[in-house]
Design a protein around this motif. Sequence first.
Motif, mmCIF file in Angstrom:
data_model
loop_
_atom_site.group_PDB
_atom_site.id
_atom_site.type_symbol
_atom_site.label_atom_id
_atom_site.label_comp_id
_atom_site.label_asym_id
_atom_site.label_seq_id
_atom_site.Cartn_x
_atom_site.Cartn_y
_atom_site.Cartn_z
ATOM 1 N N VAL A 73 35.330 -19.546 19.773
ATOM 2 C CA VAL A 73 34.317 -19.514 18.705
ATOM 3 C C VAL A 73 33.087 -18.811 19.271
ATOM 4 C CG1 VAL A 73 32.783 -20.932 17.275
ATOM 5 C CG2 VAL A 73 35.150 -21.667 17.665
ATOM 6 N N VAL A 74 32.671 -17.716 18.645
ATOM 7 C CA VAL A 74 31.516 -16.965 19.183
ATOM 8 C C VAL A 74 30.207 -17.384 18.529
ATOM 9 C CG1 VAL A 74 32.843 -14.919 19.839
ATOM 10 C CG2 VAL A 74 31.750 -15.000 17.574
ATOM 11 N N ALA A 75 30.272 -17.990 17.334
ATOM 12 C CA ALA A 75 29.028 -18.287 16.627
ATOM 13 C C ALA A 75 29.173 -19.492 15.715
ATOM 14 C CB ALA A 75 28.593 -17.069 15.799
ATOM 15 N N VAL A 76 28.079 -20.243 15.622
ATOM 16 C CA VAL A 76 27.960 -21.340 14.664
ATOM 17 C C VAL A 76 26.819 -20.980 13.725
ATOM 18 C CG1 VAL A 76 27.102 -23.724 14.456
ATOM 19 C CG2 VAL A 76 28.912 -23.187 16.099
ATOM 20 N N GLN A 77 27.004 -21.240 12.440
ATOM 21 C CA GLN A 77 25.934 -20.952 11.468
ATOM 22 C C GLN A 77 25.702 -22.191 10.620
ATOM 23 O OE1 GLN A 77 25.318 -18.197 7.550
ATOM 24 N NE2 GLN A 77 26.120 -17.162 9.341
ATOM 25 N N ASN A 78 24.608 -22.904 10.922
ATOM 26 C CA ASN A 78 24.293 -24.129 10.189
ATOM 27 C C ASN A 78 22.870 -24.074 9.668
ATOM 28 O OD1 ASN A 78 26.800 -25.132 10.930
ATOM 29 N ND2 ASN A 78 26.012 -26.993 11.861
ATOM 30 N N LEU A 79 22.572 -24.967 8.722
ATOM 31 C CA LEU A 79 21.205 -25.094 8.219
ATOM 32 C C LEU A 79 20.306 -25.629 9.333
ATOM 33 C CD1 LEU A 79 19.029 -25.247 6.025
ATOM 34 C CD2 LEU A 79 20.010 -27.406 5.296
ATOM 35 N N TYR A 80 19.268 -24.864 9.661
ATOM 36 C CA TYR A 80 18.360 -25.296 10.720
ATOM 37 C C TYR A 80 17.055 -24.525 10.563
ATOM 38 C CZ TYR A 80 16.694 -26.541 15.397
ATOM 39 O OH TYR A 80 15.966 -27.041 16.459
ATOM 40 N N ASN A 81 15.944 -25.251 10.529
ATOM 41 C CA ASN A 81 14.635 -24.581 10.505
ATOM 42 C C ASN A 81 13.577 -25.555 11.002
ATOM 43 O OD1 ASN A 81 13.826 -26.193 8.239
ATOM 44 N ND2 ASN A 81 14.885 -24.765 6.851
ATOM 45 N N LEU A 82 12.310 -25.217 10.857
ATOM 46 C CA LEU A 82 11.238 -26.042 11.423
ATOM 47 C C LEU A 82 11.248 -27.479 10.918
ATOM 48 C CD1 LEU A 82 7.955 -23.912 11.512
ATOM 49 C CD2 LEU A 82 9.332 -24.738 13.421
ATOM 50 N N VAL A 83 11.712 -27.678 9.680
ATOM 51 C CA VAL A 83 11.702 -29.044 9.149
ATOM 52 C C VAL A 83 13.093 -29.669 9.080
ATOM 53 C CG1 VAL A 83 9.583 -28.666 7.847
ATOM 54 C CG2 VAL A 83 11.768 -28.288 6.731
ATOM 55 N N LYS A 84 14.134 -28.888 9.187
ATOM 56 C CA LYS A 84 15.514 -29.416 9.135
ATOM 57 C C LYS A 84 16.123 -29.267 10.521
ATOM 58 C CE LYS A 84 16.036 -29.758 4.496
ATOM 59 N NZ LYS A 84 16.481 -30.892 3.731
ATOM 60 N N ARG A 85 15.983 -30.304 11.327
ATOM 61 C CA ARG A 85 16.397 -30.169 12.726
ATOM 62 C C ARG A 85 17.493 -31.171 13.098
ATOM 63 N NH1 ARG A 85 11.348 -29.232 16.518
ATOM 64 N NH2 ARG A 85 12.976 -29.944 17.924
ATOM 65 N N GLN A 86 18.322 -31.528 12.106
ATOM 66 C CA GLN A 86 19.407 -32.472 12.382
ATOM 67 C C GLN A 86 20.356 -31.936 13.446
ATOM 68 O OE1 GLN A 86 18.289 -31.472 9.458
ATOM 69 N NE2 GLN A 86 18.501 -32.994 7.851
ATOM 70 N N ASP A 87 20.391 -30.625 13.601
ATOM 71 C CA ASP A 87 21.361 -30.031 14.534
ATOM 72 C C ASP A 87 20.773 -29.711 15.898
ATOM 73 O OD1 ASP A 87 23.768 -30.157 13.264
ATOM 74 O OD2 ASP A 87 23.540 -28.255 12.216
ATOM 75 N N ASP A 88 19.691 -30.386 16.273
ATOM 76 C CA ASP A 88 19.090 -30.111 17.589
ATOM 77 C C ASP A 88 20.118 -30.210 18.724
ATOM 78 O OD1 ASP A 88 16.450 -29.267 17.462
ATOM 79 O OD2 ASP A 88 15.717 -31.284 17.037
ATOM 80 N N VAL A 89 20.955 -31.226 18.666
ATOM 81 C CA VAL A 89 21.930 -31.410 19.748
ATOM 82 C C VAL A 89 22.938 -30.255 19.753
ATOM 83 C CG1 VAL A 89 23.832 -32.880 20.558
ATOM 84 C CG2 VAL A 89 21.676 -33.913 19.806
ATOM 85 N N LEU A 90 23.355 -29.858 18.554
ATOM 86 C CA LEU A 90 24.339 -28.766 18.452
ATOM 87 C C LEU A 90 23.731 -27.442 18.922
ATOM 88 C CD1 LEU A 90 27.257 -28.269 17.569
ATOM 89 C CD2 LEU A 90 26.416 -27.785 15.262
ATOM 90 N N VAL A 91 22.454 -27.220 18.616
ATOM 91 C CA VAL A 91 21.775 -25.993 19.082
ATOM 92 C C VAL A 91 21.847 -25.929 20.605
ATOM 93 C CG1 VAL A 91 19.532 -24.829 19.281
ATOM 94 C CG2 VAL A 91 20.219 -25.842 17.098
#
Length: 290
Positions: free
Chosen positions: A183-201
């Motif tokens: 897998v070369v890339a993950v594309q999820n919802l993430y921005n300054l206020v939506k940071r549920q994916d901090d661990v995944l980042v």
Amino acid sequence: MSNVRNVPGGALKPADDLVISRMGYGAMQLAGPGVFGPPRDRDQALAVLREAVELGITHIDTSDFYGPAVVNELIREALHPYPDALRIATKVGARRDGTGGWIPSVEPEDLEAQVRENLWHLGLDVLDVVYLRLGSVEGTGEESIAEAFGALAELRERGLIRHLGLSGVSGTQLAEARSIAPVVAVQNLYNLVKRQDDVLVDRCAAEGIAFASFFPLGGFTPLQSGELAGVAARLGASPQQVALARLLRRSPTSVLIPGTSSVAHLRENVAAAALELPADALAELDGIAA
Ligand SMILES: NC(=O)c1ccc[n+]([C@@H]2O[C@H](COP(=O)([O-])OP(=O)(O)OC[C@H]3O[C@@H](n4cnc5c(N)ncnc54)[C@H](OP(=O)(O)O)[C@@H]3O)[C@@H](O)[C@H]2O)c1
């Protein structure tokens, strides 16, 4: 994986034969209202795509379900034959109904049909990156993705796809997919206020996987924050530029795909790649989600 300069935001190399500008362009907003039907201003849409390449962007994000087919056909009209360095990432896993509704569609047979439709509308023999789009825009799930991802892995073996990605994916699903194919890339919802994916980042950074934030500017609901506006005013930049600059520096494998239908906004967004954020600004921005 390595970082190289000379394109907006520097370049990321998530695979030996894949180099993309970390500042990319998300083409979804080029379709009509609701990502359905033709654009309001076709010439402007074509101009945005050509300007993206002029500005050094080598990473365009699209899908055949934008329109449907409308955005891919605009990309083809504006940019084909494609510059050597340009990499077009697309997504499969959904269809549109007659009124623009989104219908998940991950049956292997239909995934192959979607891959072929992307090839046809983009005018390509092989797709650079294909994301399997999962879940909803807001959330990820834990169901097995082995059958759908395995089907795309087979299409990669057959030479229709160079690289695979996952969108709307959980950490568990990412691990399952990686046991099937790279897998070369993950594309999820993430921005300054939506940071549920901090661990995944952070996990993607550790494993050399590009993390493309979708809705980096809030998507259909623009980011609203007094802190963001304050930092932007202090730095003499727009809030959108500050939001993008922060995301770009979030991790070594962060890549951005902000969407716009405006040449002026595109230029502003690309300029954000060079915006320095002092430590106090970073701290303030990182406090927004909390
Ligand atoms: N995987 C998925 O499920 C998924 C879901 C959604 C999106 N995506 C991808 O992610 C990309 C980005 O998402 P997005 O385009 O929906 O949202 P976005 O980049 O967060 O925001 C786009 C919105 O911001 C506005 N905008 C852009 N630059 C601006 C600027 N400098 N100043 C003021 N306003 C600005 C745009 O309006 P103007 O047109 O007026 O500039 C547009 O309304 C999409 O293009 C698509 O490729 C993927």
